[in-house]
Design a protein around this motif. Structure first.
Motif, PDB file in Angstrom:
ATOM      1  N   LEU A 177      18.841 -21.758   8.541  1.00  0.00           N
ATOM      2  CA  LEU A 177      20.219 -21.813   8.091  1.00  0.00           C
ATOM      3  C   LEU A 177      20.354 -22.643   6.820  1.00  0.00           C
ATOM      4  O   LEU A 177      21.087 -22.270   5.888  1.00  0.00           O
ATOM      5  N   ALA A 178      19.629 -23.753   6.748  1.00  0.00           N
ATOM      6  CA  ALA A 178      19.721 -24.627   5.574  1.00  0.00           C
ATOM      7  C   ALA A 178      19.242 -23.912   4.319  1.00  0.00           C
ATOM      8  O   ALA A 178      19.900 -23.954   3.268  1.00  0.00           O
ATOM      9  N   TRP A 179      18.109 -23.235   4.403  1.00  0.00           N
ATOM     10  CA  TRP A 179      17.588 -22.552   3.213  1.00  0.00           C
ATOM     11  C   TRP A 179      18.410 -21.304   2.878  1.00  0.00           C
ATOM     12  O   TRP A 179      18.541 -20.938   1.706  1.00  0.00           O
ATOM     13  N   ALA A 180      18.973 -20.654   3.894  1.00  0.00           N
ATOM     14  CA  ALA A 180      19.830 -19.504   3.619  1.00  0.00           C
ATOM     15  C   ALA A 180      21.065 -19.928   2.840  1.00  0.00           C
ATOM     16  O   ALA A 180      21.556 -19.195   1.970  1.00  0.00           O
TER      17      ALA A 180
ATOM     18  N   GLN B  27      23.894 -13.140   3.863  1.00  0.00           N
ATOM     19  CA  GLN B  27      25.291 -12.997   4.251  1.00  0.00           C
ATOM     20  C   GLN B  27      25.474 -13.194   5.751  1.00  0.00           C
ATOM     21  O   GLN B  27      26.472 -13.766   6.191  1.00  0.00           O
ATOM     22  N   LEU B  28      24.523 -12.730   6.545  1.00  0.00           N
ATOM     23  CA  LEU B  28      24.614 -12.927   7.990  1.00  0.00           C
ATOM     24  C   LEU B  28      24.607 -14.406   8.342  1.00  0.00           C
ATOM     25  O   LEU B  28      25.349 -14.864   9.214  1.00  0.00           O
ATOM     26  N   ALA B  29      23.770 -15.174   7.646  1.00  0.00           N
ATOM     27  CA  ALA B  29      23.723 -16.612   7.902  1.00  0.00           C
ATOM     28  C   ALA B  29      25.001 -17.307   7.436  1.00  0.00           C
ATOM     29  O   ALA B  29      25.471 -18.258   8.063  1.00  0.00           O
TER      30      ALA B  29
ATOM     31  N   VAL C  12      21.736 -14.514  12.249  1.00  0.00           N
ATOM     32  CA  VAL C  12      23.068 -14.728  12.830  1.00  0.00           C
ATOM     33  C   VAL C  12      23.011 -16.021  13.635  1.00  0.00           C
ATOM     34  O   VAL C  12      22.559 -16.049  14.778  1.00  0.00           O
ATOM     35  N   LEU C  13      23.466 -17.121  13.025  1.00  0.00           N
ATOM     36  CA  LEU C  13      23.338 -18.453  13.603  1.00  0.00           C
ATOM     37  C   LEU C  13      24.679 -19.183  13.537  1.00  0.00           C
ATOM     38  O   LEU C  13      24.896 -20.067  12.703  1.00  0.00           O
ATOM     39  N   PRO C  14      25.615 -18.824  14.399  1.00  0.00           N
ATOM     40  CA  PRO C  14      26.928 -19.484  14.375  1.00  0.00           C
ATOM     41  C   PRO C  14      26.830 -20.916  14.879  1.00  0.00           C
ATOM     42  O   PRO C  14      26.034 -21.225  15.769  1.00  0.00           O
ATOM     43  N   LEU C  15      27.634 -21.787  14.301  1.00  0.00           N
ATOM     44  CA  LEU C  15      27.675 -23.183  14.720  1.00  0.00           C
ATOM     45  C   LEU C  15      29.057 -23.510  15.272  1.00  0.00           C
ATOM     46  O   LEU C  15      30.074 -23.109  14.702  1.00  0.00           O
TER      47      LEU C  15
END
Length: 928
Positions: free
Chosen positions: A545-548, A657-659, A901-904
């Protein structure tokens, strides 16, 4: 070469007629149901599904301890008028009453006032005024082959047969032992939510390393339908059940393991048939801080029913599992093995010869009520696409790898579109770093690179329009375990989100020099097993997620270990997966024939479905669409669908975009937390509403997407098991040839969404044995494996089977290897791991059919051959750079896109990078 495939699938024999069974049925009764419900609700102030009794534990007790019980029906706890128990013969009330009374006393702990009545005595008393009496058994006759035919021609069994029929079959088979090479195997019945199991008992023994390992034969029985088939089917999968006899974990690491109990029936007047094994769950109770029985296990109630025997205590079983699997007195218990419990010297799986032996025994046991389905035959000899030669002649130069390198380089150039590629390698071990630097030029045929700095941290390659820069740096604290706060007063997802934001802040604080063109990160990280001791500590998703967020996709490579593949092989696979994320992958050039349009494009749909057990502990639903357009010379463009802008974007951009756009579901936000008890009526209404919204949104997106594909011939690929929850039309009973349907609208011709549209629905085992196991045979006793496309003798059939080749890792095992009962001289056979290629069911749902309206009035220029479209789908599972894929390449790419796809969860402030964070991360790295 084999020309016939035989499945472990069985169907009602049309020549025999219905399979009628006379059974006894017991209903809980409205009075008793209402009384138990009232007491349960009063005793549990928080409420647990009002109006619904938690009968799971009671069912487990009754199935094991009440002789003659065949099955328990679903939803019996919600309505006393529904059938509850089925039995071959009525179970005496003096057997049922103590079980129900013991269960109820544990259920109603905490009650006050008159709830201390002796429920057992009440149930036994005829005409008791103190409470409801246990209802009497009723005679019933059931047709175990009762079938309804859907509008599309698919046979569907009556609903109760999904649970009742597997149990009847299991008891029928268990009546006769299996004899293999002088060894007799006897089976016990195990009921579960995923069908019914037959487990050979007592277990087999395997001596190795001065230790005894235990295993049993396992048959899983389930009922299924097949699109457009005139009869439903029973699938029986065959495998091994391994038992854990040494637990190489600490108590707090045991999240939950299945335990099967072998117990006698504690009733003096009942015959001890010992037909069943009782299912329980053993795990660590974090509130009590000890090993305990969990998930409504029935084991804690057994000592109350039988005071004469010693039953295993949870902690005792965890400490000494081998003592209990061999039996103590008349009681035995086996902990089902899982890789998280440590190593096991018995390999998983069975070989074709053993599967054929079991199939013959099953067929004989089911005759004459069920028969085996017809064998499958080859429908084509074109099993693979146009691949490069797999062998190289000794007296000729090796041009194969050069051609593959050229294809990779060309695909990479197309994906980069003239931009440079800047790769950052974040490493922990120098050998991994060096292998990555050495493998890149070999993989895509580049000349030696050049160093651009004195410390050899930056390498550069320029060749034929490709410009690649690779920067290397130590990983440091970036790859350390996440530190999740232990404040249990806040939701787990929020605490995990805070830890992820901390790591993202740390990544941002260590951003290197700016890059030009397209960025990519390859990071070396410990495998997930190193982080398993502490839940949610694996930093992979946080780093992704960070690099995305910085506009860079990421690929990970594990640290070298003794049992892993050579570092060169792993480096090669890492680069290939990195290229895939850039969209630099080409579909194989098919060799099906002229019936396939030359400008055909492939579109695959995949639904990301995360629950609160997902990677970020946030539930989310997201539909992903990937388009692959083959070009000249095997070159292809890979794009993803941007639903917000309604346009296709490069695959790499889709991942980013997904991230960036992943958001948790509405119900997981802090402001929307349910104030009602879990399982309340309002909770159920909200769940139903969310499900309806997901379905409506998914179907709307699919329809919009289909209208965007009308200008070009398109093959739409969907996975039934993945998508049917949100597109119910994909359920077998709803399918109609050459039609599509959405919502409550009537069926429409699929060609209305595009005259050149073809639709293929795929189905795999899906963890529920939905597609039957198989073996190939020659009709003369020889069995083995066989790849290709298979079908029935129906010339207008739409359902086919796709089976790929056996990987090289399993190719050297003898086809006649017997693991279950090893032959003399092959004592190490149980230690071998048997890998069998799985079937992929291919249903050509929509094509140019001679029966469609367009072709019926003569407007079709040509009629499709459904077998050709099934063959094309099968060939898409092959690629020069990969082992045969479990799904066609476009669907494979769509599924892997879901990793981004990584929702927080919201509810906390983003963290800032600081000295304390870096120090904590470095301490975690040292301990890892």
């Amino acid at each position: 070469m084999y020309h016939t495939v035989r499945c472990l699938a069985y169907e009602p024999d049309p020549d025999r007629g219905p399979w009628m069974e006379h059974l006894q049925v017991l209903r809980l009764g409205e009075d008793l149901h209402n009384e138990l419900t009232r007491r349960s609700e009063e005793a549990n102030a928080t409420g647990d599904r009002p109006g619904r009794l938690p009968v799971t534990r009671l069912n487990s007790l009754l199935q094991a301890l009440a002789p003659g019980t065949v099955a328990t029906a679903r939803h019996a706890g919600s309505d006393g008028r529904l059938p509850w128990l089925y039995a071959r013969e009525a179970v005496p009330v003096d057997v049922l009453a103590p079980v129900i009374g013991t269960w109820a006393s544990g259920l109603l702990v905490g009650g006050e006032g008159d709830d201390d009545d002796d429920l057992e005595e009440t149930l036994l008393t005829e005409g008791s005024a103190s409470g409801p009496r246990l209802p009497a058994w009723e005679n019933t006759t059931i047709d175990l082959t009762e079938t309804l035919i859907s509008g599309g021609g698919t046979a569907e069994p009556e609903q109760r047969l999904y649970s009742l029929l597997p149990e009847q079959i299991a008891f029928r088979l268990a009546e006769h032992p299996l004899r293999i090479r002088g060894t007799i195997l006897r089976f016990r019945v195990v009921s579960s939510a995923s069908g019914t199991d037959l487990i050979s008992w007592p277990p087999q023994r395997y001596e190795r390393g001065r230790q005894t390992w235990y295993y049993s034969a396992r048959l899983n029985i389930t009922v299924h339908t097949v699109p457009f088939a005139p009869r439903f089917r029973v699938h029986i999968s065959a495998g091994l059940r391994r038992w854990a006899t040494r637990l190489d974990i600490r108590p707090r690491e045991l999240d939950g393991s299945t335990v099967l109990l072998d117990v006698p029936i504690p009733w003096p007047d009942s015959a001890d048939h010992r037909r069943r094994l009782m299912t329980n769950t053993l795990g660590y109770d974090r509130r009590k801080r000890e090993i305990a029985w969990r998930r409504r296990s029935a084991a804690p109630l057994l000592p109350e029913l039988d005071i004469l025997r010693h039953y295993p205590d949870a902690a005792e079983l965890f400490a000494s599992p081998e003592k209990w699997i061999t039996g103590r007195g008349e009681v035995a218990a086996g902990i089902v093995y899982h890789p998280s419990l440590g190593p096991h010297e018995v390999g998983a799986g069975l070989m074709p010869g053993e599967r054929a032996t079991l199939d013959a025994w099953i067929e004989d046991g089911l005759r004459p009520v069920l028969r085996r389905v017809d064998d499958l035959r080859r429908v084509t000899r074109r099993n693979t696409p146009t691949l490069l030669p797999r062998t190289v002649k000794k007296d000729e130069p090796d041009t194969r790898e050069a051609r593959k390198s050229l294809a990779r380089r060309t695909a990479l150039a197309v994906a980069l579109s003239g931009q440079s590629l800047d790769v950052e390698v974040v490493w922990q071990s120098p050998e991994t770093r060096d292998a990555l630097l050495a493998e890149l030029p070999r993989l895509i045929g580049l000349p030696p690179g050049s160093n651009t700095d004195r410390e050899k941290k930056v390498w550069r390659w320029r060749h034929e329009g490709i410009d690649i820069t690779v920067r290397t740096r130590p990983a440091g604290p970036l790859v350390a375990a996440l530190t999740v706060a232990q404040d249990r007063g806040r939701r787990r997802s929020v605490r995990l989100a805070e830890a992820v934001e901390e790591r993202c802040a740390l990544v941002l604080s260590e951003v290197g020099p700016p890059w030009e063109g397209i960025g990519l990160v390859i990071a070396e990280i410990a495998d997930k097993g190193r982080f398993s001791a502490v839940p949610d500590s694996d930093p992979k998703n946080a780093l992704r997620l960070a690099w995305a967020r910085q506009g860079r996709p990421s690929q990970f490579i594990n640290l070298p270990q003794e049992d892993t593949a050579a570092v060169e092989h792993r480096a090669r696979s890492t680069w290939l997966d990195a290229f895939r994320q850039l969209g630099a992958v080409s579909p194989p050039a098919h060799r099906v024939g002229a019936g396939i349009p030359s400008d055909l494009q492939y579109v695959a749909l995949w639904m990301v479905r995360y629950t609160r057990k997902g990677p970020t502990r946030c539930p989310v639903r997201r539909l992903i669409a990937v388009r692959v357009r083959p070009g000249g010379g095997g070159l292809g463009d890979v794009d993803g669908w941007d639903a917000e802008r309604a346009e296709w974007v490069p695959y790499r951009q889709l991942l980013l975009q997904l991230a960036d756009s992943a958001k948790p579901e509405e119900s997981s936000a802090p402001g929307n937390r349910l104030r009602q008890p879990a399982g309340s009526a309002s909770d159920s209404a909200r769940a139903a509403g969310r499900s309806a919204r997901w379905q409506a949104q998914t179907e709307r997106q699919i329809r919009e997407l289909l209208f965007q594909l009308r200008e070009r011939p398109t093959l739409l690929l969907v996975s039934a098991g993945n998508l049917r929850q949100h597109w119910p039309y994909l359920r077998n009973g709803a399918l109609v040839r050459d039609c599509l349907a959405f919502g409550t609208e009537p069926q429409q011709r699929h060609s209305l969404y595009g005259e050149e549209l073809r639709v293929v629905v795929l189905r795999d085992a899906n963890g529920r044995n939905e597609v039957a196991e198989w073996y190939a045979h020659d009709g003369k006793g020889k069995v083995g494996f066989a790849e290709g496309v298979w079908g029935t003798s129906d010339l207008e059939g739409r359902v086919f089977s796709s089976i790929t080749s056996t990987p090289h890792t399993a190719a050297n095992l003898p086809r006649g290897l017997m693991k279950l009962v090893p032959a003399e001289g092959s004592r190490t056979a149980p230690g071998k791991t048997a890998w069998n290629p799985t079937q992929l069911e291919v249903t050509v749902l929509g094509c140019r059919s001679p029966h469609s309206e367009e072709c019926g009035n003569g407007s079709c220029e040509s009629v499709d051959n459904a077998a050709e479209w099934a063959t094309l789908t099968h060939q898409l599972r092959y690629h020069d750079d990969y082992q045969p894929l479990s799904r066609p390449l476009p669907l494979h790419l769509a599924r892997l896109a879901g990793e981004y796809v990584l929702p927080l969860a919201t509810g906390g402030e983003p963290a800032k990078a600081g000295d304390g964070l870096v120090r904590t991360a470095m301490e975690e790295l040292e301990t890892t």
